[in-house]
Design a protein around this motif. Sequence first.
Motif, PDB file in Angstrom:
ATOM      1  N   ALA A   7      -8.036   4.163   2.520  1.00 41.82           N
ATOM      2  CA  ALA A   7      -6.591   4.105   2.288  1.00 41.82           C
ATOM      3  C   ALA A   7      -6.290   3.494   0.921  1.00 41.82           C
ATOM      4  N   THR A  93       0.727  -2.142   9.014  1.00 40.83           N
ATOM      5  CA  THR A  93      -0.369  -1.306   9.499  1.00 40.83           C
ATOM      6  C   THR A  93      -1.609  -2.148   9.787  1.00 40.83           C
ATOM      7  N   PRO A  95      -2.125  -6.014  10.166  1.00 40.05           N
ATOM      8  CA  PRO A  95      -1.555  -7.373  10.122  1.00 40.05           C
ATOM      9  C   PRO A  95      -2.579  -8.453   9.755  1.00 40.05           C
TER      10      PRO A  95
ATOM     11  N   ARG B  68       0.415 -10.095  14.922  1.00 38.41           N
ATOM     12  CA  ARG B  68      -0.805 -10.284  14.129  1.00 38.41           C
ATOM     13  C   ARG B  68      -2.066 -10.189  14.968  1.00 38.41           C
ATOM     14  N   MET B  70      -2.519  -7.795  17.196  1.00 36.39           N
ATOM     15  CA  MET B  70      -2.695  -6.417  17.661  1.00 36.39           C
ATOM     16  C   MET B  70      -3.779  -5.717  16.854  1.00 36.39           C
ATOM     17  N   ALA B  71      -4.649  -5.010  17.561  1.00 34.33           N
ATOM     18  CA  ALA B  71      -5.720  -4.283  16.872  1.00 34.33           C
ATOM     19  C   ALA B  71      -5.178  -2.991  16.255  1.00 34.33           C
ATOM     20  N   PRO B  73      -1.591  -1.892  15.672  1.00 36.96           N
ATOM     21  CA  PRO B  73      -0.147  -2.141  15.790  1.00 36.96           C
ATOM     22  C   PRO B  73       0.713  -0.882  15.698  1.00 36.96           C
ATOM     23  N   LEU B  74       0.291   0.116  14.903  1.00 33.18           N
ATOM     24  CA  LEU B  74       1.143   1.304  14.768  1.00 33.18           C
ATOM     25  C   LEU B  74       1.252   2.078  16.088  1.00 33.18           C
ATOM     26  N   ASN B  94       1.889  12.042   1.292  1.00 34.71           N
ATOM     27  CA  ASN B  94       0.796  11.122   0.953  1.00 34.71           C
ATOM     28  C   ASN B  94       1.084   9.705   1.410  1.00 34.71           C
ATOM     29  N   LEU B  98      -1.667   8.006   3.950  1.00 38.35           N
ATOM     30  CA  LEU B  98      -2.519   6.845   3.728  1.00 38.35           C
ATOM     31  C   LEU B  98      -2.273   5.758   4.774  1.00 38.35           C
ATOM     32  N   LEU B  99      -1.077   5.753   5.353  1.00 43.35           N
ATOM     33  CA  LEU B  99      -0.862   4.854   6.495  1.00 43.35           C
ATOM     34  C   LEU B  99      -1.716   5.299   7.685  1.00 43.35           C
ATOM     35  N   VAL B 101      -4.558   6.933   7.539  1.00 39.66           N
ATOM     36  CA  VAL B 101      -5.961   6.616   7.250  1.00 39.66           C
ATOM     37  C   VAL B 101      -6.228   5.136   7.514  1.00 39.66           C
ATOM     38  N   ALA B 102      -5.305   4.277   7.059  1.00 42.63           N
ATOM     39  CA  ALA B 102      -5.494   2.840   7.264  1.00 42.63           C
ATOM     40  C   ALA B 102      -5.425   2.478   8.743  1.00 42.63           C
ATOM     41  N   ALA B 103      -4.622   3.219   9.508  1.00 42.55           N
ATOM     42  CA  ALA B 103      -4.439   2.885  10.922  1.00 42.55           C
ATOM     43  C   ALA B 103      -5.429   3.628  11.820  1.00 42.55           C
TER      44      ALA B 103
END
Lengths: 257, 296
Positions: A7, A93, A95, B68, B70-71, B73-74, B94, B98-99, B101-103
């Motif tokens: 990311a 995303t 935390p 904080r 939460m594994a 959170p999304l 995009n 990328l959100l 991908v991060a999640a």
Amino acid sequence: MIGLVRAELLKLSTTRLWWIMLLVTLLLIGVNLAFFIGFAGNAQGGLPALDTPEWAQLAWSSGASGRIFVMILGVVMLTSEYRYQTITGTFLTTPRRGRVITAKLIAGLIVGVLFALAVLLFTALVVIPTVLIAGGELSLTEAHVPAIALGTVASLALYTILGIAVGALVRNQIAGIVGAVAWAYVIESLFLAIPALQVVGKWFPGGAAQSLMSIDVNPGMGSSDLLPAWGGAAVLVGYAVVFAVVANATTVRRDIT
Amino acid sequence: MTAIEIRNLSKSFGAVRAVDGVSFTVKAGTVTGYLGPNGAGKTTTLRSLLGLVTPDSGEALVNGKRYRDMATPLNEVGAVLEATNFHPGRTARNHLRLLCVAAGLPVSRADEALGQVGLADAAGKRVGGFSLGMRQRLALASALLGEPKVYILDEPANGLDPAGIQWLRGFLRHLAHDRGAAVLVSSHVLSEVEQTVDDIVIIAGGRLVRQGTLAELTTNGEKTVRLRTVGDGELTPALEKAGAKVDRLDDDALRVHGLEPEEIGRIVLDQRVVLTEMIAERSDLQKVFLELTEER
């Protein structure tokens, strides 16, 4: 963590800054090389002739001047998140903020290495034909070329994460960039150029980066007093670690309002 | 089922006590309006809930957990904060990818979410050229990526045009009433949320001033009924005899205070008056809101 690093790399590749920075880096190195070629063998300039190993050494090492740009890139990788407030979405995303900072640092290392490879390729494309045309002997294993190449990769990678760490500390984009440029172009070059100050300057990131490449050509200023190559590497890694720890510590608890 | 729980939350910024001992809950399947004037502490409460601000004391939990902790959170919470949280040089698609991908979500969710908020056509455009309303929709799309059951929205109607506000109302009701999600939506403009919310929490000066269902809050005021008739004969004396206070609005219209609509209807029937219009007027919620928030 792999997803987070991906990311972070996507954040760079989906905006335009990275290739502008790469272009500017190559441009600066191109100007440097043109200067080295134009004034080669010039007695007043103190530059060695094109066909000497000393010239090759000097030319190959010009890639290291790209470190200021990767440092700026690193600063922007962090500060643009605050400038555009995308840091909110990033921390929503993920935390656990320490993981975000770690992912950025890893991504920074990767970007620094890629920039270094691009810079070395560009340098090779200029230096190799020049040396051959001048009738010099082409050797990629002598004249410290491997050490210089390794040093360029290591110093660009480390300067990128230094930039990220500086960005995490100041968070203001302008302040971060101005600070980085002032440090690299004013303070460091002063402490490295004036022999009396080199006792201190060699411990700076710039001095450590120079010693990493173990070049002993220092036109016009006499021989330089630098750390051994391994010492330079250790100092740079030390800076990176300290900055990363501080960046982490200051980011993790701070309120995002 | 309680989805959001705020317990005795307090947070100061320097000398300013932004949130002072606030407690309330949000149930699944409802839209809760979090109302208060600007600077009342709404944003600080929501940001504490989302782990962006560390409260001085108290707790802010979603599904019984701190954000904080939460594994993923999304997948649990969708958040819409100010509409400025985008890099102007990045395209909408995009930004969402990328959100994802991060999640750890499939990147296909980006286009699906854009479709849900009506931004499919603008997916490849840079966010820098987006209107405020489009940014709000994009922010909402990012909240939808993980298909969570809890939504937290800070002033989502800001910058939306009337059609956009209408669409947002329907969308929030759909999330809560059809999908069983808990929706917490803040606003400083009561009329924006009045038609959407089931429950209302009012905050002013960092303190909770009122909490209840929309119906509870509106019945606190005086009940009035407006009548329009074709000639009203002895209607006014009859109403007054039953204890009402009657104001004549014009030749054919009356406003009746102090009687239930049913009682009024029976009197109208007894008097054999032809009725053309009968409207039970809610007490002016805006007035209640102003009174509650102004005294702070």
